[in-house]
Design an enzyme around this catalytic site. Sequence first.
Site, PDB file in Angstrom:
ATOM      1  N   LYS A 154       2.612   9.804   8.346  1.00  0.00           N
ATOM      2  CA  LYS A 154       1.788   9.462   9.516  1.00  0.00           C
ATOM      3  C   LYS A 154       2.322   9.930  10.883  1.00  0.00           C
ATOM      4  O   LYS A 154       1.882  10.943  11.396  1.00  0.00           O
ATOM      5  CB  LYS A 154       1.528   7.953   9.522  1.00  0.00           C
ATOM      6  CG  LYS A 154       0.641   7.520   8.353  1.00  0.00           C
ATOM      7  CD  LYS A 154       0.016   6.162   8.552  1.00  0.00           C
ATOM      8  CE  LYS A 154      -1.128   5.932   7.584  1.00  0.00           C
ATOM      9  NZ  LYS A 154      -0.799   5.143   6.413  1.00  0.00           N
ATOM     10  N   PHE A 182       0.848  -1.188   0.000  1.00  0.00           N
ATOM     11  CA  PHE A 182       0.000   0.000   0.000  1.00  0.00           C
ATOM     12  C   PHE A 182       0.881   1.235   0.000  1.00  0.00           C
ATOM     13  O   PHE A 182       1.713   1.404   0.893  1.00  0.00           O
ATOM     14  CB  PHE A 182      -0.964   0.052   1.188  1.00  0.00           C
ATOM     15  CG  PHE A 182      -1.857   1.267   1.115  1.00  0.00           C
ATOM     16  CD1 PHE A 182      -2.913   1.304   0.211  1.00  0.00           C
ATOM     17  CD2 PHE A 182      -1.622   2.384   1.891  1.00  0.00           C
ATOM     18  CE1 PHE A 182      -3.715   2.439   0.100  1.00  0.00           C
ATOM     19  CE2 PHE A 182      -2.416   3.523   1.783  1.00  0.00           C
ATOM     20  CZ  PHE A 182      -3.463   3.546   0.892  1.00  0.00           C
ATOM     21  N   ASP A 236       9.117   2.693   1.785  1.00  0.00           N
ATOM     22  CA  ASP A 236       7.933   3.400   2.247  1.00  0.00           C
ATOM     23  C   ASP A 236       7.819   3.133   3.745  1.00  0.00           C
ATOM     24  O   ASP A 236       7.388   2.058   4.161  1.00  0.00           O
ATOM     25  CB  ASP A 236       6.697   2.901   1.488  1.00  0.00           C
ATOM     26  CG  ASP A 236       5.414   3.590   1.936  1.00  0.00           C
ATOM     27  OD1 ASP A 236       5.395   4.148   3.047  1.00  0.00           O
ATOM     28  OD2 ASP A 236       4.430   3.549   1.178  1.00  0.00           O
TER      29      ASP A 236
HETATM   30  C1  PLP Z   1      -0.973   5.454   4.972  1.00  0.00           C
HETATM   31  C2  PLP Z   1       0.078   4.981   4.045  1.00  0.00           C
HETATM   32  C3  PLP Z   1       0.317   5.629   2.829  1.00  0.00           C
HETATM   33  C4  PLP Z   1      -0.530   6.772   2.324  1.00  0.00           C
HETATM   34  O1  PLP Z   1      -0.489   7.893   3.143  1.00  0.00           O
HETATM   35  P1  PLP Z   1      -1.605   9.044   2.937  1.00  0.00           P
HETATM   36  O2  PLP Z   1      -1.188  10.113   3.907  1.00  0.00           O
HETATM   37  O3  PLP Z   1      -2.921   8.422   3.261  1.00  0.00           O
HETATM   38  O4  PLP Z   1      -1.537   9.489   1.540  1.00  0.00           O
HETATM   39  C5  PLP Z   1       1.350   5.161   2.039  1.00  0.00           C
HETATM   40  N1  PLP Z   1       2.108   4.122   2.424  1.00  0.00           N
HETATM   41  C6  PLP Z   1       1.913   3.481   3.594  1.00  0.00           C
HETATM   42  C7  PLP Z   1       2.812   2.342   3.964  1.00  0.00           C
HETATM   43  C8  PLP Z   1       0.883   3.870   4.439  1.00  0.00           C
HETATM   44  O5  PLP Z   1       0.659   3.214   5.579  1.00  0.00           O
END
Ligand code: PLP
Length: 391
Positions: A244, A130, A215
Site C-alpha cells: 500500500k 485480512f 503483515d
Molecule cells: C490491503 C491489504 C492486503 C492486500 O493487499 P492487496 O494489494 O489488495 O492485495 C493484505 N493485508 C493487509 C493488512 C491489507 O491491508
Amino acid sequence: MATPALMRNYARTDLAFDHGEGAWLTATDGRRFLDFAAGIAVCGLGHAHPRLVAALREQAGKLWHTSNLYRVPGQERVAERLVANCFADSVYFCSTGLEANEAALKMARKVAHDEGHPDKDRVIVATGAFHGRSFASMAATGNPKHMAGYGALLDGFDRVPFGDLEAARAAVTDRTGAIFVEPVQGEGGVRPPPEGYLRGLRALCDERGLLLILDEIQTGIGRTGTLFAHEHAGITPDILSAAKGLGGGFPVGALLATERCARVLTPSSHGTTFGGNPLAMAVAEAVLDEVLAPGFLEHVRRIGATLGEALNAVVADHPGVLAEARGLGLMWGLVCTVPNTDLIAACRDQGLLLVPASGNVARLLPPLIIDTPEVDAAIAKLRAACATLTT
Ligand SMILES: *Cc1c(COP(=O)(O)O)cnc(C)c1O
C-alpha cells in the site's frame, strides 16, 4: 439487465474523481472532498505530490520495464534504503499486497524445508485478519464471505483469537512453522492488540523455533508514526510484507526478511514479471525519501495524537452515533452505534471520505502529510455528519 462491460465485483459509490492535490480530491462534477481514505492507506503523501510526480515523470521518459532478467538499479537502491532503516537484511519486490503475503507464506515453508523440517508447514493466523484475495491469502484471511463458492482452500492455517497470546501458545504443534498476524488489524476494524501481545508472540516464536511474519501492508511506511508498526512494540519479525503506502499510489509490494529467511529464495524459486520495475522503484524511492526525512515520522505521531484527541471528543459528544475511537498514528477507527455505512455516507455528504471496516467501524486513513487545518476541517465535517444522524 445486460451484463455491464465492467464486472460487478465492487460495491462502488456513484462518485468519480478528476484530480487531487494533497489531502483534497475534486470529483468529476466539481465537488471537493477531504480525503481521509487515501486510496485505502495507499496515498500516504497525498495526491499529486510534486516530488512523486517529478520522480515518475523523469523515469517515464527514460525506461519503463526491463524484466528481472537484468539488474534493476532502482530495486537495489530502494532495498538498501529499507534495509538501512528496519530489521530486514534483504528485500524482494512485487506489485501488490497479496503477492507479498504469498511470497511470505512460501518463504516460511521453504525455510522450514531447507532447515530440515518439511513437516513444519502450518501457520497460526488470527481471527478478524485480512491478508488478501489469492488462494493462499484468502485462506489465511479466513473470512467466509470471501471464500464462498471458491471450493477447496489452501490448507495449513490454524486460527486463534487476535490478541490472545495464550490461545496462540496452545495452538503451537510439531507442525507449526510460523505465526502470521497484522500488528494492528486494519480491515478487521482498526484493532490494536493488547499491550504485550506482539512481544509475547516474538518470545513464543523464539521459544518454539517459529518464524514471526507480520503483515504490515496497511500499517507500514509510516502509517502508525513509525516506519513499521512493530517498532512500537520493541520487537522485530523474521518476515514482513509491505505494499500500500510504499508506492504512494503506484503499485508496489515488498517482502522484507532476515538473512536466515531471505537465503531460501534462490534463483527460480520465486519471481514475478512486474515486481520492482523501474517506474515503481522511482516512485518508491521518492516515497522513502519523504517518509524517512528528518521530522516526518515525528509529524505523523504528533498530528495523529491531535486527531485521536479530537475524535475522542466527538465520540463523547455523539454517543448516539459513535461508541469509541481507537487507533495509532494516522490509522483510526470509529466504532459506530448507527450503521457504519450511514456515518460514511453522511460524512461524504459533508465532503469527507472515510473507509468502512469490519465490526461496524469507519476508518480514518488520511494522507500522512495532513496538518492541523485538515484535522480541523475533518472534525468539523464529522461533527456535522453526526448531527444529521442524531435524532
Ligand atoms: C490491503 C491489504 C492486503 C492486500 O493487499 P492487496 O494489494 O489488495 O492485495 C493484505 N493485508 C493487509 C493488512 C491489507 O491491508
